[in-house]
Enzyme design. Structure first.
Site, PDB file in Angstrom:
ATOM      1  N   CYS A  95     -16.514   1.326   0.968  1.00 13.66           N
ATOM      2  CA  CYS A  95     -15.298   0.530   1.216  1.00 13.66           C
ATOM      3  C   CYS A  95     -14.842   0.616   2.667  1.00 13.66           C
ATOM      4  O   CYS A  95     -14.131  -0.264   3.136  1.00 13.66           O
ATOM      5  CB  CYS A  95     -14.182   0.989   0.280  1.00 13.66           C
ATOM      6  SG  CYS A  95     -13.841   2.752   0.421  1.00 13.66           S
ATOM      7  N   ARG A 109     -13.637  -8.946   1.756  1.00 12.76           N
ATOM      8  CA  ARG A 109     -12.225  -8.652   1.485  1.00 12.76           C
ATOM      9  C   ARG A 109     -11.366  -9.886   1.764  1.00 12.76           C
ATOM     10  O   ARG A 109     -10.466 -10.225   1.021  1.00 12.76           O
ATOM     11  CB  ARG A 109     -11.729  -7.491   2.373  1.00 12.76           C
ATOM     12  CG  ARG A 109     -12.369  -6.139   2.138  1.00 12.76           C
ATOM     13  CD  ARG A 109     -12.013  -5.548   0.805  1.00 12.76           C
ATOM     14  NE  ARG A 109     -10.584  -5.518   0.552  1.00 12.76           N
ATOM     15  CZ  ARG A 109      -9.752  -4.552   0.952  1.00 12.76           C
ATOM     16  NH1 ARG A 109     -10.237  -3.496   1.572  1.00 12.76           N
ATOM     17  NH2 ARG A 109      -8.450  -4.601   0.673  1.00 12.76           N
ATOM     18  N   GLN A 130     -10.004  -4.156  -3.218  1.00 15.54           N
ATOM     19  CA  GLN A 130     -11.309  -3.688  -2.747  1.00 15.54           C
ATOM     20  C   GLN A 130     -12.372  -4.027  -3.802  1.00 15.54           C
ATOM     21  O   GLN A 130     -13.449  -4.524  -3.482  1.00 15.54           O
ATOM     22  CB  GLN A 130     -11.243  -2.174  -2.520  1.00 15.54           C
ATOM     23  CG  GLN A 130     -12.552  -1.557  -2.091  1.00 15.54           C
ATOM     24  CD  GLN A 130     -12.986  -2.007  -0.707  1.00 15.54           C
ATOM     25  OE1 GLN A 130     -12.239  -1.900   0.244  1.00 15.54           O
ATOM     26  NE2 GLN A 130     -14.195  -2.525  -0.585  1.00 15.54           N
ATOM     27  N   ARG A 185       0.879  -1.183   0.000  1.00 14.48           N
ATOM     28  CA  ARG A 185       0.000   0.000   0.000  1.00 14.48           C
ATOM     29  C   ARG A 185       0.904   1.218   0.000  1.00 14.48           C
ATOM     30  O   ARG A 185       1.690   1.423   0.916  1.00 14.48           O
ATOM     31  CB  ARG A 185      -0.902  -0.010   1.240  1.00 14.48           C
ATOM     32  CG  ARG A 185      -1.635   1.294   1.453  1.00 14.48           C
ATOM     33  CD  ARG A 185      -2.722   1.200   2.497  1.00 14.48           C
ATOM     34  NE  ARG A 185      -3.866   0.464   1.997  1.00 14.48           N
ATOM     35  CZ  ARG A 185      -5.086   0.510   2.543  1.00 14.48           C
ATOM     36  NH1 ARG A 185      -5.319   1.269   3.595  1.00 14.48           N
ATOM     37  NH2 ARG A 185      -6.074  -0.199   2.037  1.00 14.48           N
ATOM     38  N   ASP A 195     -17.314   6.577  -1.062  1.00 17.92           N
ATOM     39  CA  ASP A 195     -16.007   6.490  -0.396  1.00 17.92           C
ATOM     40  C   ASP A 195     -15.784   7.863   0.247  1.00 17.92           C
ATOM     41  O   ASP A 195     -16.492   8.829  -0.074  1.00 17.92           O
ATOM     42  CB  ASP A 195     -14.947   6.184  -1.487  1.00 17.92           C
ATOM     43  CG  ASP A 195     -13.524   6.116  -0.956  1.00 17.92           C
ATOM     44  OD1 ASP A 195     -13.328   5.974   0.267  1.00 17.92           O
ATOM     45  OD2 ASP A 195     -12.585   6.187  -1.787  1.00 17.92           O
ATOM     46  N   HIS A 216      -7.497   0.606  -6.273  1.00 15.37           N
ATOM     47  CA  HIS A 216      -7.669  -0.270  -5.108  1.00 15.37           C
ATOM     48  C   HIS A 216      -8.331  -1.568  -5.607  1.00 15.37           C
ATOM     49  O   HIS A 216      -9.483  -1.858  -5.289  1.00 15.37           O
ATOM     50  CB  HIS A 216      -8.529   0.445  -4.056  1.00 15.37           C
ATOM     51  CG  HIS A 216      -8.445  -0.143  -2.691  1.00 15.37           C
ATOM     52  ND1 HIS A 216      -7.632  -1.212  -2.370  1.00 15.37           N
ATOM     53  CD2 HIS A 216      -9.093   0.194  -1.528  1.00 15.37           C
ATOM     54  CE1 HIS A 216      -7.777  -1.503  -1.088  1.00 15.37           C
ATOM     55  NE2 HIS A 216      -8.648  -0.670  -0.565  1.00 15.37           N
TER      56      HIS A 216
HETATM   57  N1   CP Z   1     -11.269  -0.441   2.598  1.00 18.84           N
HETATM   58  C1   CP Z   1      -9.982  -0.442   3.009  1.00 18.84           C
HETATM   59  O1   CP Z   1      -9.038  -0.609   2.239  1.00 18.84           O
HETATM   60  O2   CP Z   1      -9.866  -0.278   4.355  1.00 18.84           O
HETATM   61  P1   CP Z   1      -8.498  -0.101   5.142  1.00 18.84           P
HETATM   62  O3   CP Z   1      -7.944   1.247   4.802  1.00 18.84           O
HETATM   63  O4   CP Z   1      -8.888  -0.215   6.597  1.00 18.84           O
HETATM   64  O5   CP Z   1      -7.556  -1.193   4.726  1.00 18.84           O
HETATM   65  N1  NVA Z   2     -10.052   6.540  -1.161  1.00 15.29           N
HETATM   66  C1  NVA Z   2      -9.684   6.083   0.151  1.00 15.29           C
HETATM   67  C2  NVA Z   2      -9.917   4.620   0.279  1.00 15.29           C
HETATM   68  C3  NVA Z   2      -9.626   4.050   1.643  1.00 15.29           C
HETATM   69  C4  NVA Z   2      -9.841   2.577   1.704  1.00 15.29           C
HETATM   70  C5  NVA Z   2      -8.231   6.439   0.412  1.00 15.29           C
HETATM   71  O1  NVA Z   2      -7.412   6.299  -0.496  1.00 15.29           O
HETATM   72  O2  NVA Z   2      -7.923   6.866   1.527  1.00 15.29           O
END
Ligand code: CP
Ligand code: NVA
Length: 308
Positions: free
Chosen positions: A267, A295, A136, A106, A227, A133
């Site tokens: 999400c 997930r 997701q 990430r 989101d 993502h």
């Molecule tokens: N939806 C998602 O990716 O959640 P986290 O940021 O908690 O991993």
């Molecule tokens: N768009 C959000 C998604 C979190 C799961 C972010 O990137 O923070």
């Protein structure tokens, strides 16, 4: 019994790294894992997690998925490893892929993720970047499939920022050929490059609709998705975005414009009463916690197909 088959691509950096057949395959394997129809042993396999941003769902669902497969996970905290010191990605990737069997990363830039994949001898998974993502999106389409069985005639409306989550939905929407409507304030439309990639895949290009009007976007929709307005890394834009996104909250009135059997997805994590009301998150139409559970099943399936 359906056994996991190896994906054609070594990595899962983008929704478009898999074909539509592979997407259906992963969703089927994920369903079997969820129903506990079979077990796959990936004993002694090690997943390395490199997270430059916070995470609850992605981190824990990967850890539990790997443990259910009989493997283990190492959480490589960038601040306590040499990653935070700025060791070049090409060095980190070459070293870690000699220890681990797969890496889930990430980070901010998609190009950094691609750099990891270039130098890693083992599969690399996108655990969220600023651009996409895709893990997701696997869980999202698994949740939609649970509700509507097949994707025929499903209209998916995303209301909010044309960001990573929306981008991955658009790409899977294109693979599946379903109608995807994105409603965002002016200036927050999804990445053009990515829209063009999706349009190249869509047989019927009018199925992808980008609009600045949330009310028309939800008319008759089967899935309403949102989101956060300010993503990780955009904390300093929060005040400005909160103003720009006024009118883009999924609330009871907006839901009334959707199909009567519509479901609600998010999400998570959510800012209740900003992008979605507390009432809608807690409503009967919400599948948000099933989606979060999925997930784990979807990533268990993904790991099985990457690690064969
Ligand atoms: N939806 C998602 O990716 O959640 P986290 O940021 O908690 O991993
Ligand atoms: N768009 C959000 C998604 C979190 C799961 C972010 O990137 O923070």
């Amino acid at each position: 019994m359906l056994n996991p088959t190896k994906l054609a691509s070594k990595n899962f950096l983008s929704s478009l790294d898999i074909s539509v057949e592979e997407l259906f395959h992963i969703l089927e394997i994920a369903k079997n894992f969820k129903n506990q129809d079979f077990t796959i042993e990936l004993k002694n396999k090690v997943l390395g997690l490199i997270f430059d941003k916070s995470s609850t769902r992605t981190r824990v669902s990967f850890q539990v998925a790997m443990s259910r497969l009989g493997g283990t996970t190492i959480d490589l905290n960038p601040t306590t490893s040499q990653i935070g010191r700025g060791e070049p990605i090409r060095d980190t990737a070459r070293v870690l892929s000699r220890y681990c069997d797969v890496l889930a990363i990430r980070t901010f830039k998609q190009s950094d993720l691609e750099e990891y994949a270039k130098w890693s001898s083992k599969p690399v998974i996108n655990a969220l970047t600023d651009l996409e993502h895709p893990c997701q999106a696997l869980a999202d389409f698994m949740t939609i499939k649970e509700e509507f069985i097949d994707f025929e005639n499903v209209v998916l409306t995303f209301i909010g920022d044309g960001n990573n989550v929306a981008n991955s939905l658009i790409l899977f929407g294109a693979l599946l050929g379903i109608e995807v409507r994105i409603a965002c304030p002016k200036g927050y439309e999804p990445n053009n490059l990515l829209i063009n990639r999706a349009l190249k895949i869509y047989k019927n290009k009018s199925l992808l609709k980008i609009t600045n009007d949330p009310v028309t976007a939800v008319q008759g929709a089967n899935v309403l998705y949102t989101d956060v307005w300010s993503s990780m890394g955009e904390e300093n834009q929060q005040q400005e975005k909160d103003k720009d996104f006024l009118g883009f909250t999924i609330d009871k009135n907006l839901v009334l414009n959707a199909d009567k059997d519509a479901i609600i997805l998010h999400c998570l994590p959510a800012y209740r009463d900003k992008e979605i009301t507390d009432e809608v998150i807690e409503s009967k139409k919400s599948r948000i916690f099933e989606q979060a559970e999925n997930r784990m099943h979807a990533q268990q399936a993904l790991l099985s197909c990457l690690l064969l």
